[in-house]
Scaffold this motif. Sequence first.
Motif, short mmCIF file in Angstrom:
data_model
loop_
_atom_site.label_atom_id
_atom_site.label_comp_id
_atom_site.label_asym_id
_atom_site.label_seq_id
_atom_site.Cartn_x
_atom_site.Cartn_y
_atom_site.Cartn_z
N LEU A 1 10.33 -1.47 -4.69
CA LEU A 1 11.33 -1.90 -3.71
C LEU A 1 12.35 -2.87 -4.30
N THR B 1 4.91 -2.49 -4.43
CA THR B 1 5.94 -3.46 -4.06
C THR B 1 7.10 -3.47 -5.04
N ILE C 1 15.63 -1.30 -5.07
CA ILE C 1 16.31 -0.92 -3.83
C ILE C 1 17.10 -2.11 -3.28
#
Length: 391
Positions: free
Chosen positions: A249, A246, A252
Motif C-alpha cells: 500500500l 501492508t 499506492i
Amino acid sequence: MTSEALRGEAPGASGGGITGLVAAIGSIAAVGLGFSITLPLLALTLEDRGISSTWIGLNTAFWGLASLAITPFIPRLAGRVGTGPLLALSIGVLAICLPVFFLSPFWLWFPLRLVAGAALTVTFVLSEFWISSAAPPERRGIIMGIYATVLSAGFALGPAILTLTGTRGFTPFLTGSAVLLLGTLPVLIGMGVAPKLSHHAGGSFRRFLFLAPAATGASLLFGVVESGAFSLLPLYGQRVGHDRDTVILLGIAATIGNILLQMPMGLLSDRVDRRKLLFGIALVGLAGTLLLPLVSASFWPFMLTLGLWGGIVGSLYTVGLAHLGARFSGADLAAANAAFIFCYSLGGLVGPATIGGAMDVLDPHGFEAALAVFFVAYLFLVLTRIRRAGH
C-alpha cells in the motif's frame, strides 16, 4: 531563410493548440497505461519461468540503457521521419514487442528490451515536445500538470487491469498490446498539426544537458526518487516493521499524492518563478525525507507523509518540463526534451543501486540518507543558478 528555419524548425511547428494537446496527451495516456501493465507482467513471467532475481534485474536495466543510447538521436530522427509518424511508429513497435516477449526464449529478451526501451523513450520525448509546443505560454504549467496527472492515472490503472486479465498466459500480453495500439489513434487524428522539425534538428544534444540545469537536474532527481525510492519502498517498509501485505500500500499512497498534486503545482508554476519553485519543491522533498524515520513505524502517519511527499516531489518533473518549455522552442525544445529524458533515465539507473547499497550499509535508514544526499546536491545546484541569475 525564415527565423523558424534558422532555429531548425519547419513552418507550422506550433503543435496545433487544443487539437495537438489532446492528441499528444491521449497517446501518452495509453502508453503509460500499457507500460504499467508491461513492467510487472514481464517480471512475473520471468519469475514463473524460473529466472533468478539477479537476471530479472539485469534484463530490466536494459530499458534504461536503451533510453540513454537513443535520446541524443531522437530530434534528428523526428526531423527526418516527422514528429507524428515517428511517434505513431514507436508506439506500434512497443505494442508489437509485448506479445513477442511471451513467445521468446529468455536470451532474446535482452535485444527485445533494447528495442522496446528505445521505442518507449521516443514516445515520451516526442509527446512531451509536442505538448510543450502546443501549450500556451501562460498556461504551460497547468498543461504539464494535466499531462502528469493523466500519465500517473494510467500508471495506477495498469495493475488493476492485470487483476482482471490475470498475469499468466497470453491474454495479459495481448491486452497490453491492444492498449498500446490505442495510443496510435490520437496521433493519427492529430498528425496534421504535429510540430515539424528540419532535417538538421537536434545536432547539439549535449549542450542542452547544461543549458537549463535546474530543469535537467530536476529530471535526474525525479528519476532517482521514482526508480529508486518508490521501487524500494516495500523493502524499506518491511525493514521498519510492516508486514508484506501492508507494504504494498505504500506505493499506492505516493501514487495518489502524485495524481492529486500535479495540477495544483503546475498552476502554481504559471504564477511564480519556476526556478525558485523547483528549489522549494526540493527543499520540501528533503524535509519529507528527514521526516520519514520519525513516522515510518506508524501506518497512517507514514501513508500520509508518503502521499504528500510523493505528490510534491513528483512535481519536479512537471515544473521542470514547464521550465524547459518556457526557455526553448522548435528544434532547441526537441533537443532539450531529449536531454531531459536522458537525465531522467540516468537517475533511474543510479537511484536503485545507490539507495539499495545505502540500505545495506545503514540498515534501514540508508534509504533516507541516500535520498537526502541527492536532494542536497540539487538544492546547491539550483541555489547557485538563482544567485547567478540575480547578478
